[in-house]
Design a protein around this motif. Structure first.
Motif, PDB file in Angstrom:
ATOM      1  N   ASN A   6      -0.846   3.500  -9.454  1.00  0.00           N
ATOM      2  CA  ASN A   6      -0.288   4.101  -8.238  1.00  0.00           C
ATOM      3  C   ASN A   6       1.148   3.628  -8.015  1.00  0.00           C
ATOM      4  O   ASN A   6       2.020   4.411  -7.618  1.00  0.00           O
ATOM      5  CB  ASN A   6      -1.160   3.750  -7.030  1.00  0.00           C
ATOM      6  N   HIS A  33       0.544   2.574  14.850  1.00  0.00           N
ATOM      7  CA  HIS A  33      -0.377   3.553  14.240  1.00  0.00           C
ATOM      8  C   HIS A  33       0.251   4.945  14.313  1.00  0.00           C
ATOM      9  O   HIS A  33       0.381   5.504  15.403  1.00  0.00           O
ATOM     10  CB  HIS A  33      -1.715   3.528  14.999  1.00  0.00           C
ATOM     11  N   VAL A  82       0.317   0.157   9.872  1.00  0.00           N
ATOM     12  CA  VAL A  82       0.039   1.559  10.196  1.00  0.00           C
ATOM     13  C   VAL A  82      -1.466   1.755  10.398  1.00  0.00           C
ATOM     14  O   VAL A  82      -1.953   2.887  10.374  1.00  0.00           O
ATOM     15  CB  VAL A  82       0.521   2.494   9.064  1.00  0.00           C
ATOM     16  N   GLY A  83      -2.193   0.666  10.558  1.00  0.00           N
ATOM     17  CA  GLY A  83      -3.659   0.730  10.602  1.00  0.00           C
ATOM     18  C   GLY A  83      -4.185   1.623  11.722  1.00  0.00           C
ATOM     19  O   GLY A  83      -3.602   1.696  12.802  1.00  0.00           O
ATOM     20  N   GLY A 118       0.849  -1.193   0.000  1.00  0.00           N
ATOM     21  CA  GLY A 118       0.000   0.000   0.000  1.00  0.00           C
ATOM     22  C   GLY A 118       0.878   1.234   0.000  1.00  0.00           C
ATOM     23  O   GLY A 118       1.207   1.779   1.053  1.00  0.00           O
ATOM     24  N   SER A 162      -5.155  10.875  -0.527  1.00  0.00           N
ATOM     25  CA  SER A 162      -4.788   9.464  -0.687  1.00  0.00           C
ATOM     26  C   SER A 162      -3.799   9.280  -1.828  1.00  0.00           C
ATOM     27  O   SER A 162      -3.669  10.148  -2.698  1.00  0.00           O
ATOM     28  CB  SER A 162      -6.028   8.635  -1.044  1.00  0.00           C
ATOM     29  N   GLY A 163      -3.159   8.111  -1.823  1.00  0.00           N
ATOM     30  CA  GLY A 163      -2.320   7.708  -2.955  1.00  0.00           C
ATOM     31  C   GLY A 163      -0.895   8.218  -2.859  1.00  0.00           C
ATOM     32  O   GLY A 163      -0.551   9.051  -2.011  1.00  0.00           O
ATOM     33  N   ILE A 209       0.278   7.112   3.699  1.00  0.00           N
ATOM     34  CA  ILE A 209       0.977   6.731   4.922  1.00  0.00           C
ATOM     35  C   ILE A 209       2.211   5.869   4.616  1.00  0.00           C
ATOM     36  O   ILE A 209       3.317   6.172   5.086  1.00  0.00           O
ATOM     37  CB  ILE A 209      -0.017   6.007   5.876  1.00  0.00           C
ATOM     38  N   GLY A 210       2.038   4.822   3.811  1.00  0.00           N
ATOM     39  CA  GLY A 210       3.181   3.971   3.473  1.00  0.00           C
ATOM     40  C   GLY A 210       4.202   4.726   2.631  1.00  0.00           C
ATOM     41  O   GLY A 210       5.423   4.570   2.823  1.00  0.00           O
ATOM     42  N   VAL A 270      -7.569  -1.161   6.740  1.00  0.00           N
ATOM     43  CA  VAL A 270      -7.560  -2.283   7.694  1.00  0.00           C
ATOM     44  C   VAL A 270      -8.398  -3.467   7.205  1.00  0.00           C
ATOM     45  O   VAL A 270      -8.112  -4.609   7.550  1.00  0.00           O
ATOM     46  CB  VAL A 270      -7.954  -1.848   9.131  1.00  0.00           C
ATOM     47  N   GLY A 276      -1.591  12.378   9.284  1.00  0.00           N
ATOM     48  CA  GLY A 276      -2.281  12.004   8.053  1.00  0.00           C
ATOM     49  C   GLY A 276      -2.956  13.194   7.430  1.00  0.00           C
ATOM     50  O   GLY A 276      -2.613  14.344   7.721  1.00  0.00           O
ATOM     51  N   VAL A 288      -2.130  -0.757   4.059  1.00  0.00           N
ATOM     52  CA  VAL A 288      -3.381  -0.852   3.286  1.00  0.00           C
ATOM     53  C   VAL A 288      -4.548  -0.549   4.231  1.00  0.00           C
ATOM     54  O   VAL A 288      -4.369  -0.561   5.450  1.00  0.00           O
ATOM     55  CB  VAL A 288      -3.527  -2.275   2.678  1.00  0.00           C
TER      56      VAL A 288
HETATM   57  P1  NAP Z   1      -4.059   5.423   0.726  1.00  0.00           P
HETATM   58  O1  NAP Z   1      -3.348   6.691   0.466  1.00  0.00           O
HETATM   59  O2  NAP Z   1      -5.332   5.140   0.000  1.00  0.00           O
HETATM   60  O3  NAP Z   1      -3.027   4.213   0.472  1.00  0.00           O
HETATM   61  C1  NAP Z   1      -3.383   2.882   0.606  1.00  0.00           C
HETATM   62  C2  NAP Z   1      -2.911   2.151  -0.625  1.00  0.00           C
HETATM   63  O4  NAP Z   1      -3.099   0.755  -0.411  1.00  0.00           O
HETATM   64  C3  NAP Z   1      -3.688   2.513  -1.896  1.00  0.00           C
HETATM   65  O5  NAP Z   1      -2.776   2.793  -2.939  1.00  0.00           O
HETATM   66  C4  NAP Z   1      -4.490   1.254  -2.161  1.00  0.00           C
HETATM   67  O6  NAP Z   1      -4.786   1.019  -3.530  1.00  0.00           O
HETATM   68  C5  NAP Z   1      -3.570   0.197  -1.641  1.00  0.00           C
HETATM   69  N1  NAP Z   1      -4.228  -1.060  -1.360  1.00  0.00           N
HETATM   70  C6  NAP Z   1      -5.494  -1.296  -0.960  1.00  0.00           C
HETATM   71  N2  NAP Z   1      -5.716  -2.608  -0.808  1.00  0.00           N
HETATM   72  C7  NAP Z   1      -4.563  -3.227  -1.126  1.00  0.00           C
HETATM   73  C8  NAP Z   1      -4.147  -4.589  -1.171  1.00  0.00           C
HETATM   74  N3  NAP Z   1      -4.987  -5.570  -0.844  1.00  0.00           N
HETATM   75  N4  NAP Z   1      -2.879  -4.864  -1.562  1.00  0.00           N
HETATM   76  C9  NAP Z   1      -2.016  -3.877  -1.889  1.00  0.00           C
HETATM   77  N5  NAP Z   1      -2.351  -2.569  -1.863  1.00  0.00           N
HETATM   78  C10 NAP Z   1      -3.604  -2.253  -1.485  1.00  0.00           C
HETATM   79  O7  NAP Z   1      -4.401   5.259   2.286  1.00  0.00           O
HETATM   80  P2  NAP Z   1      -3.574   5.775   3.542  1.00  0.00           P
HETATM   81  O8  NAP Z   1      -4.174   7.046   4.004  1.00  0.00           O
HETATM   82  O9  NAP Z   1      -2.128   5.707   3.250  1.00  0.00           O
HETATM   83  O10 NAP Z   1      -3.998   4.665   4.619  1.00  0.00           O
HETATM   84  C11 NAP Z   1      -3.309   3.444   4.716  1.00  0.00           C
HETATM   85  C12 NAP Z   1      -3.464   2.908   6.121  1.00  0.00           C
HETATM   86  O11 NAP Z   1      -3.012   3.903   7.050  1.00  0.00           O
HETATM   87  C13 NAP Z   1      -4.893   2.558   6.525  1.00  0.00           C
HETATM   88  O12 NAP Z   1      -4.888   1.350   7.258  1.00  0.00           O
HETATM   89  C14 NAP Z   1      -5.299   3.700   7.441  1.00  0.00           C
HETATM   90  O13 NAP Z   1      -6.232   3.270   8.423  1.00  0.00           O
HETATM   91  C15 NAP Z   1      -3.966   4.099   8.063  1.00  0.00           C
HETATM   92  N6  NAP Z   1      -3.847   5.501   8.489  1.00  0.00           N
HETATM   93  C16 NAP Z   1      -4.330   6.504   7.701  1.00  0.00           C
HETATM   94  C17 NAP Z   1      -4.170   7.825   8.119  1.00  0.00           C
HETATM   95  C18 NAP Z   1      -4.683   8.976   7.282  1.00  0.00           C
HETATM   96  O14 NAP Z   1      -4.854  10.080   7.794  1.00  0.00           O
HETATM   97  N7  NAP Z   1      -4.905   8.800   6.004  1.00  0.00           N
HETATM   98  C19 NAP Z   1      -3.508   8.108   9.324  1.00  0.00           C
HETATM   99  C20 NAP Z   1      -2.997   7.049  10.080  1.00  0.00           C
HETATM  100  C21 NAP Z   1      -3.164   5.746   9.655  1.00  0.00           C
HETATM  101  P3  NAP Z   1      -6.064   1.692  -4.256  1.00  0.00           P
HETATM  102  O15 NAP Z   1      -5.494   2.903  -4.914  1.00  0.00           O
HETATM  103  O16 NAP Z   1      -6.551   0.664  -5.198  1.00  0.00           O
HETATM  104  O17 NAP Z   1      -7.076   2.043  -3.211  1.00  0.00           O
END
Ligand code: NAP
Length: 292
Positions: free
Chosen positions: A42, A124, A98-99, A12, A132-133, A16-17, A75, A128, A73
């Protein structure tokens, strides 16, 4: 900075990643970053932006030879990713995530990574955005932000300390607590506010005069609803994963709204001033250190 990770596998490569990879690369703390993502576009972007060095073809390719594996990814996707990579993990690889919810991730690790639990370190980052992306990733996202670790009973101290060091290199302040404590805290101060923002925007959007309402909505509405721009899949997964703590917070909030409605019905000016003053003071006390 010396290299503490030889090969980092990131599942992912989003906000975040991707931000974690960028921060570690900027610090010179990682040798190679291998990315896996559901979206090929992506992953291509992540390579073009220098977030990853190599796009893995599958989970086996990603974790083979990796000494740090980060699950970034939504959660709701953690189980599938853990299942796919489990047979290929190196015995010494540290697995972290990082869920935004922790009891569910802990339970999934105990189910899918049984042979590897001493190297699992749930985490965690409290940082954030509603973006996204890979294009949203920033090397400075974690500077002066908190990072919560919820190690398992089986986790080896050296695995926990490797993950703590990784985040400290990114500028984060590391805290440790139990997964239930984590989920109760974040139900109140993160998950509930997201539900309220989504609910309010949706309620306004469903009105016959929505266009007129949005035309006149100003900075107060913008501040209150910013997080309703967050990714729906991510927040569906968080809400369902932390369902019981979130339901308790929703009930508490409904009781608070009922008190407010009662004060309005009764023209109870003292009750309104009392609540608004307490809230303003608490908000000012909370925000003050941020503005220093
Ligand atoms: P994000 O920008 O959407 O990044 C997640 C990435 O994972 C997307 O590119 C997504 O692809 C990909 N993905 C989804 N399912 C997958 C799979 N089965 N295998 C491989 N890749 C996959 O989201 P994010 O904000 O970084 O969030 C990621 C994690 O961090 C989540 O668990 C979230 O709860 C946690 N988090 C988020 C924040 C925040 O503020 N955003 C803060 C702290 C923690 P697609 O493009 O197809 O969706």
């Amino acid at each position: 900075m010396s290299e503490i990770i030889s090969r980092l596998a990131v599942f992912g490569v989003g906000l975040i990643g991707g931000s974690l990879a960028l921060a570690l690369k900027r610090a010179g703390a990682v040798g190679e970053v291998v990315g896996v993502d559901r979206s090929i576009e992506n992953l291509q972007l992540a390579r073009d932006l220098g977030i990853i060095d190599r796009a893995a073809t599958d989970a086996a390719d990603a974790v083979t030879g990796a000494d740090m594996v980060v699950l970034a990814v939504p959660v709701g996707q953690m189980a599938a990713v853990m299942r796919a990579m489990a047979p290929y993990l190196s015995p010494h690889a540290v697995v972290t995530d990082v869920g935004s919810t922790k009891q569910d991730v802990v339970a999934l690790m105990q189910q899918h990574l049984v042979a590897h639990l001493d190297h699992c370190v749930p985490a965690h980052p409290i940082a954030g955005a509603e973006l996204s992306g890979a294009t949203a990733a920033r090397a400075d996202l974690y500077l002066a932000k908190k990072l919560v670790l919820t190690p398992l009973a089986q986790t080896r101290p050296d695995a926990t300390s490797k993950v703590a060091t990784m985040w400290q290199i990114c500028g984060a302040q590391v805290r440790t607590m139990s997964a239930p404590e984590h989920d109760a805290i974040f139900a109140a101060v993160s998950h509930l506010p997201h539900l309220l923002a989504y609910a309010l925007v949706d309620m306004i959007a469903q009105r016959d005069n929505a266009a007129q309402l949005f035309e006149f909505a100003a900075s107060g509405f913008r501040d209150f609803t910013r997080i309703a721009g967050s990714d729906p899949e991510m927040w569906r997964d968080i809400a369902l994963a932390n369902r019981s703590a979130l339901l308790a917070e929703l009930q508490a909030y409904q009781a608070q709204l009922a008190r407010l409605a009662g004060a309005l019905e009764q023209h109870d000016s003292a009750a309104l001033i009392g609540l608004f003053s307490r809230a303003r003071q608490a908000r000012q006390d909370w925000a003050a250190p941020i503005n220093e």
